[in-house]
Design an enzyme around this catalytic site. Structure first.
Site, PDB file in Angstrom:
ATOM      1  CB  CYS A  88      -0.935   0.002   1.196  1.00 41.71           C
ATOM      2  SG  CYS A  88      -1.900  -1.507   1.329  1.00 41.71           S
ATOM      3  CG  HIS A 337      -6.456   1.875   0.302  1.00 37.57           C
ATOM      4  ND1 HIS A 337      -5.273   2.404  -0.184  1.00 37.57           N
ATOM      5  CD2 HIS A 337      -6.088   0.842   1.116  1.00 37.57           C
ATOM      6  CE1 HIS A 337      -4.256   1.719   0.310  1.00 37.57           C
ATOM      7  NE2 HIS A 337      -4.713   0.766   1.093  1.00 37.57           N
TER       8      HIS A 337
HETATM    9  N1  COA Z   1     -16.952   1.168   3.749  1.00 39.74           N
HETATM   10  C1  COA Z   1     -18.231   1.547   3.581  1.00 39.74           C
HETATM   11  N2  COA Z   1     -19.075   0.983   2.694  1.00 39.74           N
HETATM   12  C2  COA Z   1     -18.578  -0.014   1.952  1.00 39.74           C
HETATM   13  C3  COA Z   1     -17.249  -0.461   2.064  1.00 39.74           C
HETATM   14  C4  COA Z   1     -16.426   0.178   3.002  1.00 39.74           C
HETATM   15  N3  COA Z   1     -15.156  -0.199   3.170  1.00 39.74           N
HETATM   16  N4  COA Z   1     -17.047  -1.462   1.184  1.00 39.74           N
HETATM   17  C5  COA Z   1     -18.207  -1.647   0.528  1.00 39.74           C
HETATM   18  N5  COA Z   1     -19.126  -0.769   0.985  1.00 39.74           N
HETATM   19  C6  COA Z   1     -20.528  -0.664   0.607  1.00 39.74           C
HETATM   20  C7  COA Z   1     -20.728  -0.654  -0.883  1.00 39.74           C
HETATM   21  O1  COA Z   1     -20.742   0.665  -1.402  1.00 39.74           O
HETATM   22  C8  COA Z   1     -22.085  -1.319  -0.996  1.00 39.74           C
HETATM   23  O2  COA Z   1     -23.083  -0.374  -0.671  1.00 39.74           O
HETATM   24  P1  COA Z   1     -24.513  -0.367  -1.409  1.00 39.74           P
HETATM   25  O3  COA Z   1     -25.124  -1.703  -1.080  1.00 39.74           O
HETATM   26  O4  COA Z   1     -25.221   0.794  -0.807  1.00 39.74           O
HETATM   27  O5  COA Z   1     -24.210  -0.215  -2.861  1.00 39.74           O
HETATM   28  C9  COA Z   1     -22.080  -2.343   0.097  1.00 39.74           C
HETATM   29  O6  COA Z   1     -21.158  -1.850   1.078  1.00 39.74           O
HETATM   30  C10 COA Z   1     -21.642  -3.735  -0.345  1.00 39.74           C
HETATM   31  O7  COA Z   1     -20.470  -3.586  -1.133  1.00 39.74           O
HETATM   32  P2  COA Z   1     -19.571  -4.820  -1.556  1.00 39.74           P
HETATM   33  O8  COA Z   1     -18.581  -4.330  -2.554  1.00 39.74           O
HETATM   34  O9  COA Z   1     -20.455  -5.969  -1.937  1.00 39.74           O
HETATM   35  O10 COA Z   1     -18.835  -5.147  -0.184  1.00 39.74           O
HETATM   36  P3  COA Z   1     -17.946  -6.400   0.117  1.00 39.74           P
HETATM   37  O11 COA Z   1     -18.563  -7.102   1.268  1.00 39.74           O
HETATM   38  O12 COA Z   1     -17.660  -7.180  -1.117  1.00 39.74           O
HETATM   39  O13 COA Z   1     -16.558  -5.719   0.598  1.00 39.74           O
HETATM   40  C11 COA Z   1     -15.054  -5.191   2.363  1.00 39.74           C
HETATM   41  C12 COA Z   1     -16.479  -5.028   1.808  1.00 39.74           C
HETATM   42  C13 COA Z   1     -14.937  -4.380   3.641  1.00 39.74           C
HETATM   43  C14 COA Z   1     -14.768  -6.674   2.655  1.00 39.74           C
HETATM   44  C15 COA Z   1     -14.043  -4.669   1.305  1.00 39.74           C
HETATM   45  O14 COA Z   1     -14.303  -3.322   1.041  1.00 39.74           O
HETATM   46  C16 COA Z   1     -12.606  -4.847   1.752  1.00 39.74           C
HETATM   47  O15 COA Z   1     -12.033  -5.915   1.616  1.00 39.74           O
HETATM   48  N6  COA Z   1     -11.971  -3.776   2.268  1.00 39.74           N
HETATM   49  C17 COA Z   1     -10.600  -3.843   2.752  1.00 39.74           C
HETATM   50  C18 COA Z   1      -9.636  -3.594   1.629  1.00 39.74           C
HETATM   51  C19 COA Z   1      -8.223  -3.784   2.103  1.00 39.74           C
HETATM   52  O16 COA Z   1      -7.909  -4.707   2.829  1.00 39.74           O
HETATM   53  N7  COA Z   1      -7.314  -2.908   1.651  1.00 39.74           N
HETATM   54  C20 COA Z   1      -5.928  -2.991   2.026  1.00 39.74           C
HETATM   55  C21 COA Z   1      -5.731  -2.479   3.386  1.00 39.74           C
HETATM   56  S1  COA Z   1      -4.132  -2.831   4.052  1.00 39.74           S
END
Ligand code: COA
Length: 389
Positions: A88, A337
């Site tokens: 990252c 991100h």
């Molecule tokens: N914060 C707020 N809302 C989020 C979100 C987040 N991080 N991620 C997704 N959403 C919302 C989407 O906009 C969607 O909203 P909607 O239903 O109103 O359209 C809903 O949540 C579902 O989205 P989806 O893409 O299906 O979510 P997901 O369950 O597949 O993924 C996480 C959610 C948190 C697992 C994913 O964002 C993730 O893995 N984040 C971490 C990324 C990471 O690790 N980065 C590196 C860091 S070191």
């Protein structure tokens, strides 16, 4: 340790961050790069080299050897181009590489950018790709993904310092409030502490709103010397410190679990190089990949003692009008991100702040700003300090 030539950023450009659909890495980078060139008033013939931060166009887009592809698409013919990968912190490292090349006298004008197109893959595959940034033998291979790593650190932080889920939720609420005003941000959605606490659990104790999202986007900067900046149009902002540190890959090799030694070492180096103190920083963009990461970053950089950042955030002291404005852009949490672009976009936001052109996000009288870009679970750390000239 220092910069042999004084270095400045004279141009900034960014795409919108979000789930951007049918667009390619090369198109995203081109948009950000042209915006930065236009802002700086530099043309193709002025640019001596390109550094681009990118985690994994290979996994996300089936495209390796990105370094020559991007300037090719930009019509920057036969230019030295280098891709930097530091999880990252790939973007922060691209900027640091550009700074070193300019400070040394090797190049005069450099394009430093970052890009990631992540949403081509489903969440499960993105999670697996990101997990490759941790120790494969001891962590990823055993099923520890990044939400899991930060969840374990959050638990320990709660145990040792009394940090609460409300304090972490307050990081998310502030991030979403700020992102509401940022046209580049992925989320324009106001949330409350209750809504954050009621959102689905991802890795206990981290809920959905404790996590940064999966994002597409690019950002770019034009780097030159303070002296040469006079030849161009873009308002220069000086880079007064660039610091980088590594740490052990595996968490079990570290003496503690409630912060990052690499942040502390890099912060000490950065403040020494900049010859300023913590209290001199007017605005900071930290790496809030998870809400607990913002709390740990503020403590590790030394803005707060251990265990004091969470309460300070809950009290509103890190809001735009607080005594230390943190992530006025919305941060990784709500601006988004796109891994390789993140470190560059943090600096984009600080340059806007120091130029005084951040619009509704503007922090009053910002003269010195700082960025902290964390790679993986702290294996790489890249910090920059910038100053209004
Ligand atoms: N914060 C707020 N809302 C989020 C979100 C987040 N991080 N991620 C997704 N959403 C919302 C989407 O906009 C969607 O909203 P909607 O239903 O109103 O359209 C809903 O949540 C579902 O989205 P989806 O893409 O299906 O979510 P997901 O369950 O597949 O993924 C996480 C959610 C948190 C697992 C994913 O964002 C993730 O893995 N984040 C971490 C990324 C990471 O690790 N980065 C590196 C860091 S070191």
């Amino acid at each position: 340790m220092g910069l042999a030539r004084r270095v400045a950023i004279i141009g900034i450009g960014m795409t919108k961050f979000g789930a951007l659909g049918d667009v390619t890495t090369r198109e995203l980078f081109t948009e950000a790069a042209y915006k930065a060139m236009l802002d700086a008033g530099v043309t193709h013939k002025d640019i001596d080299g390109v550094f681009v931060g990118n985690l994994s166009s290979d996994v996300f887009e089936h495209q390796m050897h990105l370094a020559p592809l991007l300037p090719d698409y930009l019509a920057l013919d036969n230019i030295p181009a280098t891709r930097t990968e530091a999880a990252c912190a790939s973007g922060g490292l691209a900027l640091r590489s550009a700074i070193m090349s300019v400070a040394s006298g090797m190049y005069d004008v450099v394009l430093a950018g970052g890009v990631e197109k992540m949403t081509n893959l489903p969440t499960s595959q993105v999670t697996e790709a990101l997990a490759m940034c941790s120790d494969d033998i001891y962590e990823a291979n055993l099923g520890v993904t990044f939400p899991g790593v930060f969840a374990m650190m959050a638990r320990r932080h709660m145990y040792e310092y009394g940090t609460t889920p409300e304090m972490m939720a307050a990081v998310a609420v502030k991030a979403h409030d700020n992102a509401m005003l940022n046209p580049y941000a992925q989320f324009h959605k106001k949330i409350t502490i209750d809504k954050a606490l009621e959102s689905p659990m991802v890795a206990d104790p981290l809920h959905l709103y404790d996590c940064s999202p999966i994002t597409d986007g690019a950002a770019a900067l034009i780097v030159t010397t303070v002296e040469k900046a006079k030849e161009f149009e873009g308002q220069p902002i000086e880079v007064i410190a660039s610091a980088q540190t590594s740490d052990t890959m595996a968490l079990h090799d570290r003496p503690e679990f409630t912060g990052f030694r690499s942040t502390r070492i890099a912060a000490d180096k950065a403040f020494k190089m900049a010859r300023i103190e913590r209290k001199d920083v007017d605005v900071v963009e930290v790496h809030d990949c998870f809400t607990i990461a913002e709390i740990m970053a503020l403590e590790d950089i030394g803005f707060f003692k251990k265990g004091e950042a969470g309460p300070a955030i809950l009290e509103g002291r890190t809001r735009r009008n607080g005594d230390l404005p943190v992530n006025p852009s919305g941060g990784l949490k709500a601006k988004g991100h796109p891994i390789g672009a993140t470190g560059i976009s943090q600096v984009f936001s600080i340059v806007e702040q120091l130029r005084g052109v951040a619009g509704p996000l503007q922090v009053a009288d910002a003269e010195i700003g700082m960025t902290q870009n964390l790679g993986g679970s702290g294996g790489t750390q890249v910090l920059h300090i910038l100053k209004k000239l």
